[in-house]
Design an enzyme around this catalytic site. Structure first.
Site, PDB file in Angstrom:
ATOM      1  N   LYS A 153      42.961  40.139  47.297  1.00  0.00           N
ATOM      2  CA  LYS A 153      42.587  40.652  48.418  1.00  0.00           C
ATOM      3  C   LYS A 153      42.031  39.416  49.487  1.00  0.00           C
ATOM      4  CE  LYS A 153      41.239  44.970  49.309  1.00  0.00           C
ATOM      5  NZ  LYS A 153      41.847  46.180  48.424  1.00  0.00           N
TER       6      LYS A 153
HETATM    7  N1  GLU Z   1      44.213  48.210  50.224  1.00  0.00           N
HETATM    8  C1  GLU Z   1      45.030  49.086  49.391  1.00  0.00           C
HETATM    9  C2  GLU Z   1      44.282  49.369  48.040  1.00  0.00           C
HETATM   10  O1  GLU Z   1      43.132  48.933  47.767  1.00  0.00           O
HETATM   11  C3  GLU Z   1      46.426  48.995  49.112  1.00  0.00           C
HETATM   12  C4  GLU Z   1      46.870  47.685  48.853  1.00  0.00           C
HETATM   13  C5  GLU Z   1      48.322  47.567  48.653  1.00  0.00           C
HETATM   14  O2  GLU Z   1      49.075  48.388  49.135  1.00  0.00           O
HETATM   15  O3  GLU Z   1      48.595  46.321  48.371  1.00  0.00           O
HETATM   16  O4  GLU Z   1      44.685  49.583  46.937  1.00  0.00           O
END
Ligand code: GLU
Length: 427
Positions: free
Chosen positions: A117
């Site tokens: 993240k």
């Molecule tokens: N931000 C989204 C999540 O928390 C998508 C993450 C992604 O597609 O890599 O799942």
């Protein structure tokens, strides 16, 4: 020795710290799985945490420095995967928690990714488009050695979108000297994005909610839904669920809440917001206090904004049968205990909102193959994965006599631990 020692017990003082919340669930699942201490240490420690300071020249000529993070929690099952958020209250603890949730989320839906993240401390509403582009590109440049289709694949999250992904893709590609579409997902369709990606998180929430309805002998037509958060996840879930026949009786956004017991006309609400910039003052419903709207009697409550909206202070007041967590970390561990006493059926975040990363996986696959699928195929494959994962979590909960959240963590931990055991520890 790891600096990440055993966490303090969760209390009303610290329940909103997302990293402690993630740790508490992790610990319970690890204990029930009887994971050995060494493996626990490995699984709880993020593999890599990068902090960067990003200089940006603002439109008025001033120089400003923004702090950004990228945490790669695990790459045991594949490249790190997870979004990037831009928000004033981003902290390393939050990004760390969100990165670990991505590891567990990808394992729950059994896609070949680890978890990561990113976050940048900034208020995107105060930045011009040009400033946002410079910030994004310089952040991407600062983490460029750590990302890539085989290493770490960012995606949109809170306050980032396909435009931001296009800038990251372009920055990475300029350095690589050729176009590398698979370095990010959630891109515009014309730049290697996937059909259905924009809707995927909201659609996945609907798919698992439909599965849960069967257990309550409800149909979409007899099901009253309250949605908190009207952004990419909540807005899309509202649109898709209304089209499926669900009765959306409440929508809560940061600037207001709308209530209509007969069901809100969602396309009309979207048009009202487009015209006025807010959901408040919508003639197709009553304006309501935002906090109170969370406690409306309903069948499904779908929190779809950010962390910590359901805490020990308000969980007792919820009046839903099913809680479908579209957001990451909307419920604190202390609130979990209250929800269990109230026998609310929780579809935990790492399952409920996994539709987004699942279609991100499809996007990555399509980019790497250079062969693109139609939307029907994307949605069909998404449905297969969401349904299988829902069944696996519920089955695990029954077999181990735990709640759905702990079951999802156990399933995920088991898969990641298995990968680490098979690979062994490189020395
Ligand atoms: N931000 C989204 C999540 O928390 C998508 C993450 C992604 O597609 O890599 O799942």
């Amino acid at each position: 020795m790891s600096t990440l020692t055993a966490p303090p017990p969760i209390s009303t003082e610290n329940e909103k710290n997302p990293w402690l919340a993630a740790e508490a669930r992790f610990d319970e699942a690890a204990m029930r799985l009887r994971l050995d201490d060494g493996l626990r240490k490995v699984l709880r420690s993020p593999a890599r945490e990068i902090t960067v300071n990003i200089p940006v020249q603002l439109d008025d000529g001033r120089l400003e420095v923004f702090t950004g993070y990228r945490v790669q929690h695990s790459i045991a099952r594949g490249p790190a995967k997870g979004g990037i958020r831009f928000a004033p209250d981003v902290t390393l603890d939050e990004v760390r928690a969100l990165a670990s949730w991505m590891t567990w989320k990808c394992a729950v839906v059994n896609i070949p990714f680890g978890g990561g993240k990113g976050g940048v401390i900034c208020d995107p509403n105060l930045l011009s488009d040009a400033e946002l582009e410079k910030l994004t590109r310089r952040y991407a440049a600062e983490i460029i050695d750590f990302i890539g289709p085989e290493r770490d694949v960012p995606a949109p999250d809170v306050n980032t979108n396909e435009k931001v992904m296009a800038w990251i893709m372009d920055t990475y590609s300029m350095h690589a000297r050729h176009t590398v579409t698979a370095v990010v997902t959630g891109k515009p369709l014309s730049l290697g994005g996937s059909r259905g990606r924009l809707e995927a998180t909201g659609r996945g929430c609907m798919m698992v909610t439909l599965k849960a309805l069967d257990r309550f002998h409800l149909t979409p037509e007899t099901c009253r839904v309250v949605i908190q958060g009207y952004g990419n996840v909540g807005g899309m879930a509202a649109r898709l669920m209304a089209a499926k026949g669900f009765r959306i009786i409440g929508v809560i956004e940061f600037d207001g809440a709308v209530y209509n017991p007969r069901g809100i006309d969602i396309p009309a609400l979207a048009a009202h917001r487009k015209e006025t910039g807010s959901i408040a003052g919508f003639s197709g419903g009553e304006d309501m206090d935002r906090e109170e709207a969370m406690f409306l009697e309903c069948d499904v409550l779908l929190p779809a904004a950010t962390e910590n909206v359901i805490t020990s202070a308000n969980a007792a007041r919820l009046r839903c049968q099913i809680l479908c967590e579209g957001a990451n970390g909307p419920t604190t561990p202390l609130a979990d205990e209250i929800l269990a006493e109230k026998r609310i059926f929780v579809i935990p975040d790492i399952l409920a909102n996994a539709g987004g990363v699942t279609v991100s996986y499809f996007e990555w696959v399509q980019d790497r193959q250079g062969f693109f699928w139609n939307e029907r195929l994307v949605n069909q494959r998404l449905e297969e994965i969401m349904h299988e994962s829902f069944d696996a979590v519920v089955q695990y909960a029954q077999t181990h006599n735990v709640n759905n959240r702990i079951a999802a963590y156990m399933l995920a931990l088991d898969r990641v631990a298995f990968a680490i055991k098979l690979r062994g520890i490189y020395a």
